[in-house]
Design an enzyme around this catalytic site. Structure first.
Site, PDB file in Angstrom:
ATOM      1  N   TYR A 136      -2.403   0.114  10.530  1.00 17.94           N
ATOM      2  CA  TYR A 136      -2.487  -0.470   9.191  1.00 17.94           C
ATOM      3  C   TYR A 136      -1.197  -0.226   8.406  1.00 17.94           C
ATOM      4  O   TYR A 136      -0.643  -1.154   7.791  1.00 17.94           O
ATOM      5  CB  TYR A 136      -3.677   0.128   8.441  1.00 17.94           C
ATOM      6  N   THR A 172       0.820  -1.203   0.000  1.00 14.27           N
ATOM      7  CA  THR A 172       0.000   0.000   0.000  1.00 14.27           C
ATOM      8  C   THR A 172       0.858   1.258   0.000  1.00 14.27           C
ATOM      9  O   THR A 172       1.995   1.250   0.498  1.00 14.27           O
ATOM     10  CB  THR A 172      -0.920   0.019   1.238  1.00 14.27           C
TER      11      THR A 172
END
Length: 674
Positions: free
Chosen positions: A489, A446
């Site tokens: 995250y 990501t």
């Protein structure tokens, strides 16, 4: 005799409530009923009833439950002051006092139930101290007398189930006359969860058949109830819990109660000496903080029919000598599109997925329908290394896409986020390494590994933020940008990102990483927390408000999933040259769009004004992220083909075609407007 779980497919749950848990009781009952449960077994503790506040608690609890669901109260636990041993597991000094308590309960609460269970697990030292009652004579006198009186008064007594199952004990209950005065006998069995059962468990048919033969000798009209069965998800194997539940509903019994609805909170001791056994804390269909596991979600979404359909998808059937491509998270948005591309080219594909995200089972069913025997689902969780290892045994390549994908969820549940993203990735890498085939691994990372990018100076244009730095403005953020993990995250994905690259160095496993920007397209189940393009479209097409966090000038480069699939496949095809390297993946500057600009385009496409509401910025949100994809383009001769406006329109068309509720909402809206 009616086996109602076979013919009617009804079922119940076991849930023990503690005094003062009024809110938990109310929510649990509502949730169980939404899941299709028609029965509830709970305890009415004699010891708790006589403790301070106990009477008031049960005065509220029993009527509340009995008015809403078919209730089976289990009466057990001697008040220590009345016990021969001074413990709640001891026989009362006056054995008749238990029957007196049963009589009192029937008088006070009896209108709220028809059956009453007498004691729990009587051959278990923690519930009945058989050391002081070696031949169970006191137990038989106590329970037999109470059962006789309850039956005389018009109720149906149930004998508590032995745990572990002991046919000799049950036969003793018959010889002593206890079986002759009860209407049902309980059975407790937890195949697959407790080590103590591994050597003695012979299967449902064997144990229940043996039990039925004993009952028929002493009381052929007595029913056989499974008053406790379940499966602990302590290894995160939620699909196995679904399988065990499904099997339990088909056993030869008259009732089945699943233990339990909710996990035990981690700060609550289950039983003396068992505090540290994790299996006791994960028996529920939902977590202790009411997050649904797969079992609860399937029952809530479509009941037993949904559960049967999903369980039927789990059918790995690889032929010997076949070398498949493994896609973890293969039922998800990107995974299912990638699987479709590979399957269309004749590949055998293993779909490894835990189906945790609502709706992804539809993607898997679609793949099975279109590609049949070349789709090999293995429904397991990447956190469970033992369960996933077989998927990689013969793999020729691995795409690792399984992940917890929302920043917001990671902030609420950082441990679960770490276990899925970091430990789950390490499990996948270890499974590949142990297989010994050096299968290439392509990992889905990501842009959050670069952090909030708050050092980038920004200008504010009409509807967007624009970088002051010209190179960033022209090309976006490149791979030379320092890593700066932010939010749980970002940290968990960043750890995974680096582990994948290191396994290429340390263990010689060919690997590459794609640090993705915003991917959108068909088969996406967008939510407020992840998949924002699809989420906005879903809200707009349904005529519902859209919430924007921040001022809406945030800029992202959006990439159509078909272009993303080409990138994933391109990396695998060029693994020799891209091995050990990370690459940014996004739409690039030509597909950069602000939140506001996206919403305006959606308004233009739908012909309707959106009800847009603004809220506070969310933690870790980036003002601007556009991927510099020049490194990827040079490595595999790739570039985006789908313009974002055309891609968003294609997604809107797909949603309208595949979501009947959207068509209905649009039709209703037109009627109202007319």
């Amino acid at each position: 005799m009616t086996r109602w779980n076979r013919n009617g497919r009804q079922f119940g749950f076991v849930e023990w409530f503690r005094p003062g848990e009024n809110d938990k009781v109310e929510s649990a009952v509502a949730q169980m009923q939404s899941a299709g449960a028609s029965h509830l077994r709970t305890h009415l503790s004699w010891a708790e009833y006589l403790a301070p506040g106990g009477e008031e608690w049960f005065d509220w609890l029993i009527p509340f439950l009995g008015e809403r669901i078919d209730l089976l109260p289990c009466l057990h636990y001697t008040p220590p002051s009345m016990s021969r041993t001074g413990k709640s597991s001891g026989a009362p000094v006056d054995l008749k006092s238990y029957a007196d308590f049963v009589d009192h309960v029937l008088t006070r609460y009896g209108r709220h139930f028809r059956h009453i269970e007498l004691w729990n697990e009587p051959n278990n030292l923690l519930d009945w101290d058989w050391r002081a009652d070696s031949d169970f004579s006191m137990f038989c006198e106590m329970v037999g007398g109470a059962a006789y009186w309850a039956k005389r008064r018009g109720w149906k007594p149930v004998l508590g189930g032995p745990s572990p199952f002991d046919p000799f004990w049950l036969d003793l209950m018959g010889e002593r006359g206890v079986l002759g005065v009860v209407d049902a006998v309980g059975f407790h069995g937890f195949p697959g969860t407790w080590d103590s059962e591994e050597g003695s468990w012979g299967g449902w048919d064997m144990h229940l058949g043996e039990m039925r033969r004993i009952l028929d000798r002493y009381n052929s009209s007595a029913e056989l109830w499974v008053t406790e069965t379940g499966y602990s998800t302590w290894r995160n194997d939620e699909m196995e819990q679904v399988r065990r539940f499904r099997k339990a509903l088909n056993v030869p019994a008259d009732r089945v109660y699943w233990y339990a609805w909710r996990d035990v909170p981690p700060d609550v001791p289950v039983q003396e000496g068992l505090w540290f056994d994790p299996r006791h804390y994960h028996m529920g269909a939902v977590t202790h903080d009411d997050q649904p596991k797969l079992l609860a979600r399937l029952l809530g979404e479509g009941g037993l029919e949904k559960l049967e359909n999903v369980a039927g998808l789990d059918a790995p059937n690889l032929a010997k000598g076949v070398s498949p491509v493994v896609i973890t998270g293969g039922s998800g948005f990107i995974g299912s599109n990638l699987a479709e591309s590979l399957l269309a080219d004749g590949e055998e594909v293993v779909i490894l997925d835990n189906l945790a995200r609502p709706g992804v089972d539809e993607n898997l069913a679609w793949l099975r329908e279109n590609f049949a025997s070349r789709v090999h689902p293995l429904l397991a969780d990447v956190r469970d290394l033992l369960a996933i290892e077989p998927a990689f045994k013969d793999a020729k390549a691995v795409y690792h896409l399984a992940a917890q994908t929302a920043v917001t969820t990671s902030l609420d549940h950082p441990i679960d986020d770490f276990e899925t993203n970091a430990r789950g990735t390490l499990n996948v890498l270890e499974a590949v390494r142990r297989a010994g085939r050096r299968a290439p691994v392509i990992f889905s990372s990501t842009n959050k590994v670069y952090g909030p990018l708050d050092d980038l100076a920004m200008l504010t244009a009409d509807d967007r933020y624009v970088p002051v730095d010209e190179a960033t403005r022209l090309h976006g953020v490149g791979e030379t940008r320092p890593l700066n993990f932010c939010t749980p995250y970002g940290c968990s994905k960043g750890v995974a990102d680096q582990y994948v690259l290191d396994y290429a160095k340390s263990y010689g496993i060919p690997a590459a990483v794609l640090r993705m920007s915003c991917i959108y397209g068909p088969r996406q189940f967008g939510t407020e927390d992840q998949g924002w393009v699809a989420h906005f479209l879903l809200r707009a097409l349904a005529g519902e408000p859209v919430v924007v966090y921040g001022d809406g000038r945030q800029v992202r480069d959006v990439l159509n999933v078909r272009d993303a699939v080409r990138a994933y496949r391109g990396l695998l095809s060029s693994i020799e040259t891209v091995n050990g390297k990370p690459f940014n993946l996004g739409g690039g500057p030509e597909n950069a769009v602000s939140i506001i600009a996206m919403l305006r385009e959606i308004e233009r496409m739908t012909g309707s004004r959106l009800d847009i509401r603004f809220d506070e910025w969310r933690q870790g949100d980036q003002f601007y992220f556009v991927a510099d994809t020049r490194r990827l383009q040079a490595a595999i001769d790739w570039q985006p083909r789908m313009n974002w406006r055309r891609g968003v329109r294609d997604l809107a068309d797909w949603l309208m075609q595949n979501r009947p509720q959207l068509r209905a909402a649009r039709s209703e809206k037109r009627k109202v407007s007319a």
